[in-house]
Design a protein around this motif. Structure first.
Motif, PDB file in Angstrom:
ATOM      1  N   THR A   1       0.731  -1.191  -0.407  1.00 19.04           N
ATOM      2  CA  THR A   1       0.068   0.370  -0.248  1.00 19.04           C
ATOM      3  C   THR A   1       0.964   1.263   0.004  1.00 19.04           C
ATOM      4  O   THR A   1       0.023   2.480   0.223  1.00 19.04           O
ATOM      5  N   ASN A   2       2.269   1.152  -0.187  1.00 23.19           N
ATOM      6  CA  ASN A   2       2.768   2.392   0.449  1.00 23.19           C
ATOM      7  C   ASN A   2       2.686   3.041   1.419  1.00 23.19           C
ATOM      8  O   ASN A   2       2.735   4.274   0.819  1.00 23.19           O
ATOM      9  N   ALA A   3       2.661   2.606   2.311  1.00 24.06           N
ATOM     10  CA  ALA A   3       1.978   3.359   3.481  1.00 24.06           C
ATOM     11  C   ALA A   3       3.277   4.375   3.601  1.00 24.06           C
ATOM     12  O   ALA A   3       4.640   5.062   3.384  1.00 24.06           O
ATOM     13  N   GLY A   4       2.283   5.164   4.820  1.00 20.05           N
ATOM     14  CA  GLY A   4       3.528   6.866   4.594  1.00 20.05           C
ATOM     15  C   GLY A   4       3.371   7.421   6.542  1.00 20.05           C
ATOM     16  O   GLY A   4       4.227   6.847   6.648  1.00 20.05           O
ATOM     17  N   GLY A   5       2.461   7.706   6.668  1.00 20.22           N
ATOM     18  CA  GLY A   5       3.253   8.060   8.611  1.00 20.22           C
ATOM     19  C   GLY A   5       3.838   9.596   9.046  1.00 20.22           C
ATOM     20  O   GLY A   5       3.694   9.929   7.651  1.00 20.22           O
TER      21      GLY A   5
ATOM     22  N   ASN B   1      -0.559  17.378   2.564  1.00 15.69           N
ATOM     23  CA  ASN B   1      -1.358  15.348   3.029  1.00 15.69           C
ATOM     24  C   ASN B   1      -2.246  16.205   4.541  1.00 15.69           C
ATOM     25  O   ASN B   1      -1.541  16.103   5.740  1.00 15.69           O
TER      26      ASN B   1
ATOM     27  N   SER C   1      -6.476  10.717  -2.584  1.00 13.55           N
ATOM     28  CA  SER C   1      -6.009   9.231  -1.718  1.00 13.55           C
ATOM     29  C   SER C   1      -4.015   9.047  -1.571  1.00 13.55           C
ATOM     30  O   SER C   1      -3.745   8.817  -1.989  1.00 13.55           O
ATOM     31  N   ALA C   2      -4.270  10.179  -0.034  1.00 14.68           N
ATOM     32  CA  ALA C   2      -2.866  10.948  -0.620  1.00 14.68           C
ATOM     33  C   ALA C   2      -2.002   9.400  -0.096  1.00 14.68           C
ATOM     34  O   ALA C   2      -0.654   8.706  -0.402  1.00 14.68           O
ATOM     35  N   GLU C   3      -2.088   8.936   1.135  1.00 21.00           N
ATOM     36  CA  GLU C   3      -1.672   7.567   1.575  1.00 21.00           C
ATOM     37  C   GLU C   3      -2.132   6.222   1.555  1.00 21.00           C
ATOM     38  O   GLU C   3      -1.745   5.367   2.349  1.00 21.00           O
ATOM     39  N   HIS C   4      -3.554   6.649   2.037  1.00 16.87           N
ATOM     40  CA  HIS C   4      -4.241   5.428   2.447  1.00 16.87           C
ATOM     41  C   HIS C   4      -4.460   4.578   1.051  1.00 16.87           C
ATOM     42  O   HIS C   4      -5.153   3.089   1.684  1.00 16.87           O
ATOM     43  N   GLY C   5      -4.588   4.489  -0.243  1.00 18.77           N
ATOM     44  CA  GLY C   5      -4.371   4.108  -1.053  1.00 18.77           C
ATOM     45  C   GLY C   5      -5.610   3.925  -1.639  1.00 18.77           C
ATOM     46  O   GLY C   5      -6.920   4.309  -1.011  1.00 18.77           O
TER      47      GLY C   5
END
Lengths: 470, 470
Positions: free
Chosen positions: B148-152, B384, B423-427
């Motif tokens: 999911t190419n997670a962010g954080g 984001n 959807s910046a980081e959640h996919g």
């Protein structure tokens, strides 16, 4: 099968594009710096994305191949097609606009034909840094740099070309346009086509513009040359520097004494940084936050490393002129190499931890093969060595004609055995298609072929580059 | 069309895999934290890459769908398939080995089922940092985080999940294995399949292991909370901080007073950082080289920003406990949000320069739609924003049932109009498939479909996620 450019097809293109898109003297598009290849084709230089799209659409309909051409500085023949049906050579030189600059976002949107040095300059003008930097920056163009995922001297800190790009505008094989000039830092909506296009060497689409990421200029800059006691010591020094300064280390370059000897033998003239010349030198370039003296930080690093037996001598830049003179030495080595004339040059990478073993084993292997001088230098922080093999003193490359392929295979096999790459930063082009077939994982090759066929079913985009024509 | 798991097919799988791969109680695999979806399927947890390959090969032959399952923490339903022929749910939980650690290379090779917190811990054990960090790190697994190419919270400095990965091992749709666990920093041999797999949410291949990049731990850590006079001032403060500290800024988080008010209203209990509570606060987290005091650097930044009218108040962490308490406030906001209960939550990004306009225009739009409270907070350094819309005081989400979709569309349309992402980081998962179809560039969608069909022609990999079933 592709069709050649015919007089009728050229007439069709001339009706689509303005006269300025057609060059009188096209010879320069068919040669390159190492004079290994000689290309052919109809050179066309569209001035807008729409013109690129119209041209590609026409090529697609006629099944005519397209060879994208940036600054012509590639070292693996990606920009030159020697054989096959006469293609269109698509020069991006007239796509030369900096479309927008966004200082608050640290973003610049540029067309594919903008020259790297001009991007660097435009970033400086707003007090930012565009960190991609390499020897050919005065002529290499952004489209080609992205298509080949160029590397250079700042990869350790800032990453390859792909890390400098937020978005792309791409003309697809059928002439449709992907409007992907995103300026977003985060966007998880769908597959990462940007990174797929970057490094695909023009075989999946034509990059016409890019949104580039800028970074703040480091507040304080400095550099040092240190004599390391071995390549392993150089790695330990890198880790020690990392524990102190983390991303503050902009570059960490390794040089062997052979490079200094070549410079003394054939020039360009440089002042030797350390005397007597040590076997291994590293050039450490740092960019630190405001309030931290690079001199002091490098002196402390040297003291710790000296106490640990990692370094035996060193010199710290006392001025920006000193720092640039260190870089001048490093950047003069490729020219000295050219003057000596290599038997075989290699752009390999191995996992960082394997660098010392690779260097030892490489020397042993080559000693068995013949009488050589090895100039091993490069971007140690990236595990990327320009591992170049030269004739012994008094001999010339002509004396080794029959050994060239043997040397290349030995070096590539060794890099591969260490989990390494036979093209760390130069790409595949046409020179290394065989290497890719030999060394790349079969599942990877199968996926690459499937993607190529899916995105360019007629095979018109840079035919024969990266992968053999189907 | 896909086939469901039949008793015969289950028997086939049980013959291929050990008994431990089959779970008795599987309910937890069919639910998720927001209770939006309820899944179904045969849960299988292979223990090795070979077992994954055997299982996928069997599914491919039988045309049975596979839903990859990591830690189950995804927020968009990517891990849950509600309808369609009963799939296999492939849990990676038993692929839980840290295979190798390479301190000299700053690399760790881990299997897909290793939990993020365990990777962070293993990095700490060798005095390195694995910088990916997010709220669910105690249960999210590396395979899912990469898929999911997670962010954080550390993306500003270190990038998304994709930036932490050097290589992948992937089982393809036909059960063949791509052995791509490269530990190289540079490798320009062929298409970038690693980044293609990362963020494809299990629809192009099953990630079974990854070579992860570690970084040096910053030598000196610090943090500050500063009251900024506006979102635009926050951006100027970010640029000012960048000019001073460049990559030294690890995180730059924005919080609106609404978040503090929610915390006061429903908890969790936290100590307000600044009193009176300003409309906008930023949390600046820094990690600096040895020899530079974060307190001093942040004080100087504050003084400069105060003189420029960007900040009106601030507090600098005097200890690591202070720093953690600042983060505790930031990380308590999502829990307060859950307790209030949103009308609609959004994970959007816009170009940094558009953040102030987006915030102003969003407030105007929503005021026209109804009586809301907006809690806008998030990773300002990445553009984001978690832009969450809540009932007015005294009302509940049930009072807004008919407005939810209208609010969502208004916010997404606005982000899109600013060149932003919905959807910046959640996919995308299954929640945002419609959004992707609505907002994504048509050429991008066409390429995604072509790639999906090329790499998973039967459509067995995570059917209906990211893209509609063909």
């Amino acid at each position: 099968m592709l069709n050649p450019v015919t007089p009728e097809f050229e007439t069709e293109l001339r009706a689509l594009l303005p006269a300025a898109a057609f060059k009188a003297d096209t010879e320069k598009y068919f040669t390159e710096s190492r004079a290994r290849w000689h290309g052919h084709g109809l050179v066309v230089a569209p001035g807008t994305t729409e013109e690129v799209a119209a041209m590609v659409k026409a090529c697609h309909a006629a099944r005519v191949g397209i060879v994208p051409y940036g600054g012509g500085t590639g070292l693996v023949g990606g920009q030159i097609m020697e054989d096959g049906p006469t293609p269109v050579v698509l020069s991006v030189e007239r796509l030369n606009q900096i479309r927008d600059v966004y200082p608050r976002e640290n973003v610049m949107v540029v067309e594919a034909g903008v020259i790297l040095a001009d991007v660097q300059k435009a970033a400086e003008d707003i007090d930012r840094l565009f960190p991609l930097s390499l020897a050919s920056e005065g002529s290499a163009r952004i489209g080609g740099l992205l298509a080949t995922n160029a590397g250079g001297v700042n990869v350790l800190r800032y990453g390859n070309a792909r890390a400098q790009c937020l978005g792309l505008e791409v003309v697809r094989a059928d002439g449709s346009v992907w409007h992907g000039l995103s300026r977003l830092r985060k966007d998880n909506t769908g597959y990462d086509l940007r990174n797929l296009m970057i490094g695909s060497e023009g075989t999946l689409g034509i990059i016409t513009a890019a949104a580039l990421k800028l970074v703040p200029c480091p507040a304080e800059r400095g550099a040092a040359m240190m004599a390391v006691t071995s390549p392993a010591a150089a790695l330990d020094l890198l880790a020690m520097a990392g524990a102190r300064m983390a991303e503050g280390i902009s570059a960490f370059e390794l040089m062997h004494r052979q490079g200094m000897d070549f410079l003394a033998e054939v020039g360009p003239e440089v002042k030797a940084p350390l005397s007597p010349s040590p076997e291994w030198i590293v050039l450490i370039d740092v960019g630190l936050p405001r309030g931290l003296s690079p001199d002091a930080a490098l002196e402390e690093l040297f003291a710790e490393a000296f106490a640990a037996g990692l370094v035996s001598d060193g010199v710290i830049a006392q001025s920006e002129a000193d720092r640039l003179s260190f870089w001048h030495i490093r950047e003069s080595i490729p020219e000295a190499n050219r003057r000596i004339g290599s038997v075989s040059s290699h752009d390999i990478s191995v996992p960082l931890g394997s660098v010392p073993a690779f260097i030892d084993e490489g020397a042993e292997l080559l000693e068995k093969l013949g009488d050589f001088r090895i100039n091993c230098f490069g971007h140690l922080g990236d595990g990327n060595l320009h591992y170049n093999v030269f004739p012994a003193a008094g001999k010339s490359r002509a004396d080794y004609g029959n050994l060239r392929d043997v040397v290349k295979k030995a070096v590539h096999d060794l890099a591969h055995a260490h989990g390494g790459s036979v093209s760390a930063e130069h790409g595949i082009g046409r020179l290394k298609v065989d290497d890719l077939e030999t060394y790349a994982d079969p599942a990877k090759q199968a996926m690459m072929r499937a993607i190529k066929d899916a995105l360019d079913p007629e095979g018109i985009l840079n035919p024969g580059a990266v992968m053999r024509r189907a």
